[in-house]
Design a protein around this motif. Sequence first.
Motif, PDB file in Angstrom:
ATOM      1  N   UNK A  52      37.448  34.581  26.453  1.00 28.63           N
ATOM      2  CA  UNK A  52      38.084  34.950  28.063  1.00 28.63           C
ATOM      3  C   UNK A  52      38.965  36.317  27.675  1.00 28.63           C
ATOM      4  N   UNK A  53      38.641  36.769  28.764  1.00 28.77           N
ATOM      5  CA  UNK A  53      39.562  37.961  28.729  1.00 28.77           C
ATOM      6  C   UNK A  53      40.157  37.770  30.081  1.00 28.77           C
ATOM      7  N   UNK A  54      41.799  37.872  29.511  1.00 25.66           N
ATOM      8  CA  UNK A  54      42.209  37.320  30.395  1.00 25.66           C
ATOM      9  C   UNK A  54      43.246  38.283  31.198  1.00 25.66           C
ATOM     10  N   UNK A  55      43.792  38.433  32.561  1.00 30.53           N
ATOM     11  CA  UNK A  55      44.252  39.386  33.751  1.00 30.53           C
ATOM     12  C   UNK A  55      45.421  39.026  33.949  1.00 30.53           C
ATOM     13  N   UNK A  56      45.541  38.978  35.227  1.00 36.43           N
ATOM     14  CA  UNK A  56      47.129  38.447  35.914  1.00 36.43           C
ATOM     15  C   UNK A  56      46.387  36.926  36.595  1.00 36.43           C
ATOM     16  N   UNK A  57      47.272  36.253  36.152  1.00 34.53           N
ATOM     17  CA  UNK A  57      47.257  34.670  36.633  1.00 34.53           C
ATOM     18  C   UNK A  57      48.846  34.202  36.618  1.00 34.53           C
ATOM     19  N   UNK A  58      48.447  33.184  38.172  1.00 34.50           N
ATOM     20  CA  UNK A  58      49.674  32.503  38.102  1.00 34.50           C
ATOM     21  C   UNK A  58      49.827  31.470  37.359  1.00 34.50           C
ATOM     22  N   UNK A  59      51.134  31.611  36.724  1.00 36.31           N
ATOM     23  CA  UNK A  59      51.266  30.815  35.223  1.00 36.31           C
ATOM     24  C   UNK A  59      51.159  29.262  35.985  1.00 36.31           C
ATOM     25  N   UNK A  60      50.394  28.484  37.429  1.00 33.66           N
ATOM     26  CA  UNK A  60      49.588  27.557  36.872  1.00 33.66           C
ATOM     27  C   UNK A  60      48.358  26.995  37.280  1.00 33.66           C
ATOM     28  N   UNK A  61      47.906  28.069  37.212  1.00 33.11           N
ATOM     29  CA  UNK A  61      46.202  28.349  37.030  1.00 33.11           C
ATOM     30  C   UNK A  61      45.749  28.992  35.267  1.00 33.11           C
ATOM     31  N   UNK A  62      47.546  30.093  35.009  1.00 31.57           N
ATOM     32  CA  UNK A  62      47.186  29.982  33.658  1.00 31.57           C
ATOM     33  C   UNK A  62      47.283  28.617  32.343  1.00 31.57           C
ATOM     34  N   UNK A  63      48.107  28.347  32.762  1.00 32.97           N
ATOM     35  CA  UNK A  63      47.907  27.078  32.302  1.00 32.97           C
ATOM     36  C   UNK A  63      46.810  26.433  32.267  1.00 32.97           C
TER      37      UNK A  63
END
Length: 461
Positions: free
Chosen positions: A181-192
């Motif tokens: 997965x390529x990670x970009x900008x996410x909100x903390x809960x979404x990232x978690x």
Amino acid sequence: MNSFRKILGILAFILLFINQLQAQEKDDITAEVFVFKNVNVLPMDREEVLEDHHVIVENNRITRLGPSAEITIPQGAVEIEGRGRYLMPGLAEMHGHIPGEDQVQYAEDVLFLYIANGVTTVRNMLGTKFQLQLRERVRKGELPGPTIFAASPWLSQEAIPTPQAADNAVREYKSTGFDLLKIGSLEPETYKQMAATAHEIGMPFGGHIPEAVGLAGALEARQTSIDHYDRYVEFLVPEEAKQGRSNGFFGSGIIGLIDRERIPLAIEKTLEAGTWNVPTLSLIEHLANEEEAEEMIKRPEMKYMPKQVLDGWVKFKNDYVQRDDFQPDDTAKLVEFRRELTKKLHDAGANIVLGSDAPQFFNVPGFSIHHELEMMVNSGLSPYEVLVTGTKNAAEYFATPEEFGTIQPGRRADLILLNSNPIEDISNVKDRAGVMVRGEWYPEEKISEKLQEIEKRNRGN
């Protein structure tokens, strides 16, 4: 009627015979045997030169190696002279990019530029289903190119706005066949939630770190890789010291505010997480140097890139140096910090792999790896230590050390034949006699011919 049946029988026999011949011919091609004769081997599982060895390659794998006096060359093998030369594993570009379906010819050219420079594995860090198609075509031998590990499309807040959307996307990308997965900008809960689902189904995730998550949050989530040393500078700057200043490009706006006493803590947390770092030193150093963008695109390797790509690089650098948060002194400090961090992470035993972020910011695929190698040596690592990050370490990142990255029996035949010893001088990696990719041999003459085709094609763009 009987005569007609006899004729049909004869024709059927002839067709069967032809098919058997074709199958045998295909088997003969697949079973082609190569031997690198009297070559000095850099096994890369240890810092040692195995002098005057034969290395046998059969069915795309290294099957035997040993002192030339002890190894019998198989009859009919293709012999590649290695006397006075050095054989090392192919390199991995662990933060590369392959163009999309709207630029098919450019994508195919990029694949060859990689292998022309000894890059036999690429972790493609942003993909679509088109890159999955390329991955399969390369794997089947339909298209020359490195072994591809394909990242998913960019995971941004716009693409996955909720934790449930993150869970769905991770599972979908896994089932579609993406490798990470390529990670970009996410909100903390979404990232978690993304991280939890990824760990549950065994899907690596890496790239950037969302600003709201920060370095500590990403390490706590055991993000597989951090690329570009993203968010390390922010971690080292106390919040109260920022005084409303912009972070700038990878921390360039606040680099002068770092608390150096926090560097050991950042390294400790990195070690505890087992997270890999892909430094991409050239990403910053190409932007920070004083050379004019218009001069940088005159470098020899630039002739292999489309004009519109070069124009985009020039515009980006010229726009970058006009930014309010760009200060030459601070950018120079950022370069030095990234070199220092590379050395300290390495010396502490942290996981580091080679990557240059090509084709981005004057990084021509394949060629940019050689700039990155030199920059890492300039960080204080020895040539051997740097080469480990692009060979043995890359295989360990993928948890497949038995597949590639070292020269041992059973390893995939991804090899670079060099005219000079790269352990003595890292620039010798550019002094090639040829490259082998999954058992297919590309002598330097063949590479030069293909590069001339790419150059000619881009002169017309």
